[in-house]
Design an enzyme around this catalytic site. Structure first.
Site, mmCIF file in Angstrom:
data_model
loop_
_atom_site.group_PDB
_atom_site.id
_atom_site.type_symbol
_atom_site.label_atom_id
_atom_site.label_comp_id
_atom_site.label_asym_id
_atom_site.label_seq_id
_atom_site.Cartn_x
_atom_site.Cartn_y
_atom_site.Cartn_z
ATOM 1 N N GLU A 129 1.011 -1.220 -0.038
ATOM 2 C CA GLU A 129 0.192 0.115 0.041
ATOM 3 C C GLU A 129 0.752 1.118 -0.055
ATOM 4 O O GLU A 129 0.667 2.169 0.833
ATOM 5 C CB GLU A 129 -0.741 -0.106 1.206
ATOM 6 C CG GLU A 129 -1.976 -1.312 0.998
ATOM 7 C CD GLU A 129 -2.825 -1.305 2.386
ATOM 8 O OE1 GLU A 129 -2.675 -0.274 3.256
ATOM 9 O OE2 GLU A 129 -3.508 -2.322 2.231
ATOM 10 N N ASN B 164 2.200 -4.694 -3.268
ATOM 11 C CA ASN B 164 0.844 -5.386 -3.151
ATOM 12 C C ASN B 164 0.089 -3.695 -2.726
ATOM 13 O O ASN B 164 0.456 -3.241 -1.958
ATOM 14 C CB ASN B 164 0.752 -6.146 -1.945
ATOM 15 C CG ASN B 164 -0.359 -6.613 -1.874
ATOM 16 O OD1 ASN B 164 -1.095 -7.380 -2.898
ATOM 17 N ND2 ASN B 164 -0.993 -6.763 -0.533
ATOM 18 N N HIS C 289 -10.235 -6.326 -2.560
ATOM 19 C CA HIS C 289 -11.205 -6.297 -1.645
ATOM 20 C C HIS C 289 -12.594 -5.494 -2.169
ATOM 21 O O HIS C 289 -12.453 -4.235 -2.351
ATOM 22 C CB HIS C 289 -10.713 -5.442 -0.206
ATOM 23 C CG HIS C 289 -9.970 -6.215 0.470
ATOM 24 N ND1 HIS C 289 -10.067 -7.329 1.270
ATOM 25 C CD2 HIS C 289 -8.564 -5.927 0.620
ATOM 26 C CE1 HIS C 289 -8.900 -7.709 1.776
ATOM 27 N NE2 HIS C 289 -7.914 -6.736 1.562
ATOM 28 N N GLU D 80 -5.718 -10.650 -1.921
ATOM 29 C CA GLU D 80 -6.644 -10.500 -0.497
ATOM 30 C C GLU D 80 -8.143 -10.608 -1.171
ATOM 31 O O GLU D 80 -9.010 -9.876 -0.614
ATOM 32 C CB GLU D 80 -6.206 -9.479 -0.023
ATOM 33 C CG GLU D 80 -4.904 -9.365 0.456
ATOM 34 C CD GLU D 80 -4.510 -8.244 1.240
ATOM 35 O OE1 GLU D 80 -5.437 -7.643 1.962
ATOM 36 O OE2 GLU D 80 -3.310 -7.819 1.201
ATOM 37 N N ASP E 101 -11.941 -10.784 -1.350
ATOM 38 C CA ASP E 101 -13.262 -10.974 -0.700
ATOM 39 C C ASP E 101 -14.288 -10.131 -1.536
ATOM 40 O O ASP E 101 -13.970 -9.141 -2.229
ATOM 41 C CB ASP E 101 -13.279 -10.797 0.562
ATOM 42 C CG ASP E 101 -12.741 -9.514 1.265
ATOM 43 O OD1 ASP E 101 -12.636 -8.367 0.454
ATOM 44 O OD2 ASP E 101 -12.212 -9.428 2.223
#
Length: 452
Positions: free
Chosen positions: A162, A203, A239, A267, A269
């Site tokens: 990030e 990432n 996400h 990651e 979801d």
């Protein structure tokens, strides 16, 4: 990216039961939701499918599913700086070691997460007054210590996490403010020296589609490669919000791959406004399928990792109040439509038959006081199924209390049932039946069951 949740008890129901003779029932969650585990489907496509995990939960059904379905594990929190060195010079490797050992025992890769981040750092680090030289030494020592400890045991590291703002500018962090933008190249170089075999990634989130942030990441990776800095891959966190998979996802994956780096969905979801219902679960399944299919379509997209496989271990509800149900399994370890969508995108075959070819029929076989026994028959004519899931919504507050020959989960009024490990196949011209006990009060109307 974020913390996995540390233990919300399941509030749904997920029971499978095997009928022995006419009376004996054995009820337990089914870890193998489909005949072919996701990890085997992924391997056949040359891909890796992973999940973030909490080490303390790697027993029982949670451990069974994590071991059987996935061929890569990411420690949700156990390898972050605040976890491994809460006090300067005092290390705690217990959970990280536990996850690595579990992965080795189950022939799984480990994805290290994460070495350089602005969040979840120990207070001694964030509250310290460091010169640039001191900060650089702290970071180098941290990378050397952690990457060195797991040398040869970690397939890939999320080295830098990030680094960008939404507009593509560098995020103001301890590292950027203290070391400048070159901290990224330094961290990658130190990580390569500590473990030359591990793949090194940058990432980030909100970089799934083509936008200002992902373009900044693209330009960074391009410049790092031109400068000879070791960079092997880009992690797209994914996400996502229900119904909002970027239309440019595959295009974006491809443009990073064209730079000569691997791409991983790190990651994944898909959160929804609660409560979940059959329509939202169907959209979620479509979203998961779209993301996995985009990765499958690009050769250098090597890994799809879900950020926790069960809703009981998800960061979403505590971070986004009113949202949840973001993972492929419900809180009681029942596979949701999203699970089957992932399997389908990995080549597991369609789980939705041609319209009208397979039907589900619901009936009440007996009823008493406040209880009843229900039965659902799935029959096919003109098609066959290798696996199935049946969904319905109760209209009068009924609750499933026990099921057999199926894995059933209930969220509010919505019930979702999937085949047990032994009865997923429905031949053309054949049928399968599963049953359940339930409670009712006032009335017990018969709902309409849908497949898919």
């Amino acid at each position: 990216m974020r913390s996995l949740r540390t233990g919300l008890p399941g509030t749904g129901l997920s029971l499978a039961a095997v009928v022995v003779g006419a009376a004996m029932l054995v009820t337990a969650p089914v870890a193998h939701a489909a005949d072919t585990p996701l990890r085997d489907l992924a391997a056949a496509k040359g891909k890796v499918v992973g999940t973030a995990v909490t080490g303390s939960k790697l027993t029982g059904s949670y451990g069974d599913i994590a071991g059987a379905q996935f061929n890569s594990l990411t420690p949700g929190n156990a390898m972050k700086w605040g976890s491994v060195e809460p006090t300067q010079g005092s290390f705690n490797w217990a959970e990280a070691d536990q996850i690595v050992a579990f992965a080795q025992a189950h022939n799984q890769q480990v994805r290290g997460h994460t070495l350089v981040w602005h969040s979840q750092n120990p207070s001694w680090l964030t509250n310290g007054s460091w010169t640039s030289a001191q900060l650089g030494t702290l970071l180098q020592n941290h990378i050397n210590t952690e990457v060195g400890r797991y040398k040869g045991k970690i397939a890939a590291w999320d080295v830098v996490n990030e680094a960008f703002n939404e507009d593509g500018t560098y995020r103001s962090t301890l590292w950027y403010n203290g070391l400048g933008a070159n901290y990224i190249a330094q961290a990658l170089t130190w990580a390569r020296a500590a473990d030359p075999a591990a793949k090194l990634y940058i990432n980030d989130y909100n970089v799934e589609g083509v936008n200002a942030k992902s373009t900044a990441l693209y330009n960074l990776v391009k410049s790092l490669k031109a400068a000879g800095v070791p960079i092997d891959g880009v992690g797209l966190q994914a996400h996502l919000i229900l119904g909002q998979v970027p239309a440019t996802l595959q295009q974006n994956i491809q443009r990073f791959a064209d730079l000569g780096v691997d791409v991983a969905i790190t990651e994944l979801d898909v959160r929804m406004a609660l409560p979940a219902d059959s329509a939202k679960l169907a959209q979620q399944a479509a979203d998961y399928k779209a993301v996995v299919a985009a990765c499958v379509a690009v050769t250098r997209c090597v890994n799809v990792t879900v950020w926790g496989f069960t809703d009981s271990d998800s960061w979403v509800p505590s971070t986004f109040p009113g949202y949840g149900a973001a993972t492929p399994y419900d809180e009681s370890y029942g596979p949701k439509p999203a699970y089957y969508a992932i399997a389908e995108a990995l080549g597991g075959g369609t789980t939705t038959p041609p319209t009208g070819a397979c039907k589900a029929t619901y009936g009440v076989t007996s009823q008493w006081n406040t209880g009843f026994t229900g039965q659902v028959t799935i029959a096919c004519s003109g098609a066959s199924l290798s696996s199935w899931h049946a969904n319905w919504t109760f209209g009068a507050g009924q609750q499933v209390t026990q099921a057999w020959n199926a894995v059933c989960a209930q969220s509010g009024a919505t019930v979702s049932c999937a085949n047990a490990s032994y009865n997923g196949s429905v031949p053309d011209g054949g049928s399968v039946t599963f049953g359940f006990n339930g409670s009712w009060s006032g009335s017990n109307p018969v709902p309409t069951v849908t497949l898919g």
